[in-house]
Design an enzyme around this catalytic site. Structure first.
Site, short mmCIF file in Angstrom:
data_model
loop_
_atom_site.label_atom_id
_atom_site.label_comp_id
_atom_site.label_asym_id
_atom_site.label_seq_id
_atom_site.Cartn_x
_atom_site.Cartn_y
_atom_site.Cartn_z
CG HIS A 110 7.51 5.51 8.32
ND1 HIS A 110 8.56 5.18 8.54
CD2 HIS A 110 6.83 4.92 7.28
CE1 HIS A 110 9.02 4.05 7.64
NE2 HIS A 110 7.79 3.99 6.71
N GLY A 111 4.63 9.06 8.94
CA GLY A 111 3.95 9.84 9.94
C GLY A 111 3.67 11.39 9.08
CG HIS A 148 8.54 2.68 3.15
ND1 HIS A 148 7.94 1.81 4.01
CD2 HIS A 148 9.25 1.76 2.18
CE1 HIS A 148 7.99 0.56 3.56
NE2 HIS A 148 8.73 0.63 2.56
N GLY A 149 6.64 6.51 3.54
CA GLY A 149 6.42 7.86 4.07
C GLY A 149 5.91 8.84 2.76
CG ASP A 168 4.14 -1.31 5.58
OD1 ASP A 168 5.28 -1.46 5.01
OD2 ASP A 168 3.65 -0.43 5.69
CG HIS A 169 7.83 -1.12 8.06
ND1 HIS A 169 8.99 -0.59 7.84
CD2 HIS A 169 6.92 -0.16 7.60
CE1 HIS A 169 8.95 0.45 7.15
NE2 HIS A 169 7.71 0.95 7.04
CB ALA A 211 0.58 3.72 6.46
CB THR A 212 0.40 8.42 8.02
OG1 THR A 212 1.55 7.73 8.53
CG2 THR A 212 -0.21 9.56 9.17
CG ASN A 215 5.18 1.21 1.60
OD1 ASN A 215 5.38 0.63 0.28
ND2 ASN A 215 5.30 0.41 2.42
ZN LIG Z 1 7.05 2.36 5.69
#
Ligand SMILES: [Zn+2]
Length: 280
Positions: A179-180, A207-208, A82-83, A231-232, A229
């Protein structure tokens, strides 16, 4: 099954008019819970690691564990960095056994983003590895301007040019996410997404995903987003579940008991996100 290329999983999702979740994991348990949930639900999934988390788990170890666990299940599993921030890091992941790659140089100007992305694509394609690039910067959710200012969003004509000049297989776009954890509710530019989807023919990525209202996510999936995506939200939930179990005090104070107690609540959480993107 052996690992599948992310682009193949996403093309399959596109034909089903569904979306696959790409989860960021960082250790054995966080990988295994994702793969086990995907297998229970028979939903394809993509495992990713953020380069900063290689301090927890080296990229080659992440790849080896994911490959081994994927081989034990029937549902398709992809593996992507990722990234990837630069050529060197993406090549470290290639050497480590990653089967799909993301290079994100979207914070650079257009020409430099094209140049660095194309370089990774050329090398990866020679090795049979598919590549996700990013155009229009997806910033950080703690900075409202990153997801409210349309100057950061992906331009339709530039997306077409970027795909043509770089040869990317998958494209992450910026349509109002970051993101976040968001400081205020994001509002996706769905019209722009429709236009990008109509003008291009490769899978698109959002993303995000953490904190975007469900109705907006569903609308994005219906308009051509094939990979979400996530993640957080996963990391926050892992922490919250561990904390809750420890505070309840019903388990022996051992790390192994905590890990076992986390399994079911984490499966439930992951199932919810996977089913949102991939309804029955
Ligand atoms: Zn991302």
């Amino acid at each position: 099954m052996s690992l599948e290329k992310a682009v193949d999983i996403l093309r399959y999702a596109d034909r089903q008019k569904k979306c696959v979740v790409g989860f960021d994991a960082f250790n054995m348990e966080t990988i295994k819970w994702i793969i086990d949930t995907a297998e229970e639900e028979q939903i394809p999934v993509i495992l990713m690691i953020y380069p900063g988390d290689k301090k927890i788990m080296p990229l080659s170890t992440f790849a080896a564990v994911t490959r081994d666990l994927a081989a034990k299940v029937k549902t398709p599993v992809g593996l992507m960095l990722d990234h990837g921030p630069d050529f060197a890091t993406t090549m470290e992941a290639v050497r480590g056994g990653f089967s799909s790659m993301m290079i994100d140089t979207s914070h650079l100007d257009f020409e430099e983003n094209v140049r660095q992305t194309a370089e990774v694509v050329k090398t990866c394609h020679a090795l049979g590895i598919d590549v996700e690039g990013e155009l229009g910067h997806v910033g950080v959710a703690s900075n409202e301007a990153d997801y409210k200012n349309a100057d950061n969003f992906t331009r339709v004509d530039k997306a077409v040019e970027f795909i043509e000049r770089t040869g990317v297989d998958i494209l992450a776009i910026s349509i109002g996410t970051a993101h976040g954890s968001y400081v205020s509710a994001p509002k996706l530019d769905l019209e722009r997404l429709e236009q990008i989807n109509a003008a291009t023919d490769i899978p698109l990525v959002l993303h995000g995903g953490t904190g975007v209202p469900e109705d907006q996510l569903k609308a994005a999936f219906a308009r051509g987003i094939n990979k979400l995506n996530y993640a957080t939200g996963y990391k926050l939930k892992l922490y919250a579940v561990a904390k809750e179990i420890m505070e309840r005090g019903e388990i022996r104070p051992r790390m192994s008991d905590l890990v076992m107690a986390m399994e079911q609540p984490m499966h439930e959480f992951l199932r919810g996100i996977m089913r949102l993107a991939w309804p029955e």
